[in-house]
Design a protein around this motif. Structure first.
Motif, short mmCIF file in Angstrom:
data_model
loop_
_atom_site.label_atom_id
_atom_site.label_comp_id
_atom_site.label_asym_id
_atom_site.label_seq_id
_atom_site.Cartn_x
_atom_site.Cartn_y
_atom_site.Cartn_z
N LEU A 206 -26.28 -35.99 -51.57
CA LEU A 206 -25.22 -35.18 -52.19
C LEU A 206 -25.40 -35.12 -53.71
CD1 LEU A 206 -22.10 -36.26 -50.11
CD2 LEU A 206 -23.46 -34.15 -49.92
N GLN A 207 -25.91 -36.18 -54.28
CA GLN A 207 -26.18 -36.16 -55.72
C GLN A 207 -27.22 -35.08 -56.06
OE1 GLN A 207 -28.51 -39.41 -57.45
NE2 GLN A 207 -26.97 -39.60 -59.07
N VAL A 208 -28.28 -35.05 -55.28
CA VAL A 208 -29.32 -34.04 -55.52
C VAL A 208 -28.79 -32.64 -55.20
CG1 VAL A 208 -31.67 -33.32 -54.98
CG2 VAL A 208 -31.12 -35.74 -55.06
N ALA A 209 -28.00 -32.53 -54.14
CA ALA A 209 -27.40 -31.23 -53.78
C ALA A 209 -26.58 -30.69 -54.94
CB ALA A 209 -26.53 -31.37 -52.53
N ASN A 210 -25.77 -31.56 -55.55
CA ASN A 210 -24.95 -31.13 -56.69
C ASN A 210 -25.80 -30.71 -57.86
OD1 ASN A 210 -22.56 -31.61 -55.31
ND2 ASN A 210 -22.38 -33.72 -56.06
N ALA A 211 -26.92 -31.40 -58.06
CA ALA A 211 -27.82 -31.03 -59.16
C ALA A 211 -28.45 -29.66 -58.91
CB ALA A 211 -28.90 -32.09 -59.33
N PHE A 212 -28.86 -29.39 -57.68
CA PHE A 212 -29.40 -28.07 -57.35
C PHE A 212 -28.32 -26.99 -57.54
CE2 PHE A 212 -32.89 -30.06 -54.75
CZ PHE A 212 -33.93 -29.42 -55.39
N THR A 213 -27.09 -27.31 -57.21
CA THR A 213 -26.01 -26.34 -57.39
C THR A 213 -25.82 -26.03 -58.87
OG1 THR A 213 -24.87 -27.08 -55.39
CG2 THR A 213 -23.56 -25.89 -57.01
N ARG A 214 -25.96 -27.03 -59.72
CA ARG A 214 -25.84 -26.77 -61.16
C ARG A 214 -26.98 -25.89 -61.66
NH1 ARG A 214 -23.98 -32.17 -60.97
NH2 ARG A 214 -25.99 -33.05 -61.62
N VAL A 215 -28.17 -26.08 -61.10
CA VAL A 215 -29.27 -25.19 -61.45
C VAL A 215 -28.95 -23.77 -60.98
CG1 VAL A 215 -31.71 -24.64 -61.06
CG2 VAL A 215 -31.01 -27.02 -61.39
N ALA A 216 -28.40 -23.66 -59.78
CA ALA A 216 -28.04 -22.35 -59.24
C ALA A 216 -27.02 -21.65 -60.13
CB ALA A 216 -27.48 -22.50 -57.82
N THR A 217 -26.10 -22.42 -60.69
CA THR A 217 -25.10 -21.85 -61.60
C THR A 217 -25.75 -21.29 -62.85
OG1 THR A 217 -23.42 -23.40 -60.79
CG2 THR A 217 -23.01 -22.35 -62.92
N ALA A 218 -26.81 -21.97 -63.31
CA ALA A 218 -27.52 -21.52 -64.51
C ALA A 218 -28.48 -20.37 -64.20
CB ALA A 218 -28.29 -22.68 -65.12
N GLU A 219 -28.99 -20.34 -62.97
CA GLU A 219 -29.98 -19.32 -62.56
C GLU A 219 -29.39 -18.52 -61.40
OE1 GLU A 219 -32.79 -18.85 -64.12
OE2 GLU A 219 -32.84 -20.65 -65.38
N LYS A 220 -28.44 -17.68 -61.70
CA LYS A 220 -27.60 -17.05 -60.68
C LYS A 220 -28.34 -16.11 -59.72
CE LYS A 220 -23.29 -17.28 -63.31
NZ LYS A 220 -23.82 -18.16 -64.37
N ASN A 221 -29.53 -15.68 -60.08
CA ASN A 221 -30.27 -14.73 -59.23
C ASN A 221 -31.36 -15.39 -58.40
OD1 ASN A 221 -28.79 -12.48 -60.17
ND2 ASN A 221 -30.06 -12.39 -62.02
N GLN A 222 -31.42 -16.70 -58.41
CA GLN A 222 -32.45 -17.43 -57.68
C GLN A 222 -31.88 -17.98 -56.38
OE1 GLN A 222 -35.56 -17.50 -58.53
NE2 GLN A 222 -35.50 -16.83 -60.68
N TRP A 223 -32.56 -17.72 -55.26
CA TRP A 223 -32.06 -18.19 -53.97
C TRP A 223 -32.42 -19.64 -53.66
CZ3 TRP A 223 -35.12 -19.73 -49.74
CH2 TRP A 223 -36.50 -19.49 -49.85
N LEU A 224 -33.51 -20.12 -54.23
CA LEU A 224 -34.00 -21.45 -53.88
C LEU A 224 -33.05 -22.59 -54.26
CD1 LEU A 224 -37.85 -21.27 -54.51
CD2 LEU A 224 -36.71 -21.89 -52.36
N PRO A 225 -32.40 -22.58 -55.43
CA PRO A 225 -31.47 -23.69 -55.73
C PRO A 225 -30.34 -23.79 -54.72
CG PRO A 225 -32.01 -22.46 -57.73
CD PRO A 225 -32.55 -21.67 -56.59
#
Length: 226
Positions: free
Chosen positions: A50-69
């Motif tokens: 869950l820690q890593v999941a949250n970190a990927f979500t934060r990347v997704a927030t910064a990179e809104k057009n990327q599907w991988l995060p």
């Protein structure tokens, strides 16, 4: 993918925070994702996933057009759901994973990898009530894997997950160690063709577990024939 955590919580948090900060700088998306993928390969606990999941979500927030995060966040979340022992927490985790993978699906429609995660979510929820959810969960997971293979018949993760599902399904419901082995062997062959992904952020998990499960199936089948 391994799910073992070999680093302390403080160190992990520091590295993950640094990775997200990098994602917010132009041109650092690849580096941030690479750092998080390295961390993902070391966790083995619900909290770690869950820690890593949250970190990927934060990347997704910064990179809104990327599907991988979103994809990787969903993967880590559903892995946490599989490992969660408190059944009252499983449905919320599955719902969270669904929201994440739906966002990934929106950004990358008709993506074979997305349907693999959807199949995993369907199976993770079964543990809450095997009697009432078992057949529906298995059917939904199977349908998603079939869709994944319609989109890419050479996706090793789809075959790997089919092997996992077939291995864990009771024989009276269609499970079979022999059929599971065939799926694992097919997956391993296809994983070999994706060796170049090892140095990228492209989806590249499942091979080690597929190899381990193939060995388990062979051993069990040998014992059964003696």
């Amino acid at each position: 993918m391994k799910t073992k955590q070999h680093i302390g919580t403080f160190v992990a948090a520091t590295l993950l925070t640094g990775s997200v900060a990098m994602a917010q700088q132009p041109g650092q998306y690849q580096a941030a994702m690479g750092s998080l993928l390295a961390r993902m390969d070391t966790v083995e606990s619900v909290a770690g996933n869950l820690q890593v999941a949250n970190a990927f979500t934060r990347v997704a927030t910064a990179e809104k057009n990327q599907w991988l995060p979103f994809y990787y966040s969903a993967l880590c979340t559903v892995l946490a759901a599989f490992d969660e022992k408190d059944i009252t927490k499983i449905d919320p985790l599955c719902e969270q994973a669904t929201q994440l993978i739906n966002e990934s699906d929106r950004l990358s429609p008709n993506n074979t990898e997305v349907y693999c995660i959807k199949s995993m979510i369907a199976l993770a929820g079964i543990k809450v009530n095997m009697m009432t959810r078992g057949l529906e969960g298995i059917t939904t997971a199977q349908a998603n894997l079939e869709k994944s293979l319609q989109l890419d018949e050479n996706n090793p993760r789809a075959y790997f997950l089919m092997g996992q599902q077939t291995y864990n399904t009771p024989e009276r419901l269609g499970g079979s160690k022999k059929d599971a082995l065939a799926y694992f062997e097919k997956a391993i062959t296809l994983f070999e063709k994706q060796r170049d992904r090892a140095t990228t952020i492209d989806v590249n998990w499942g091979r080690k577990t597929a190899e381990r499960m193939a060995a388990v199936c062979r051993k069990q089948l040998q014992v059964a024939t003696k």
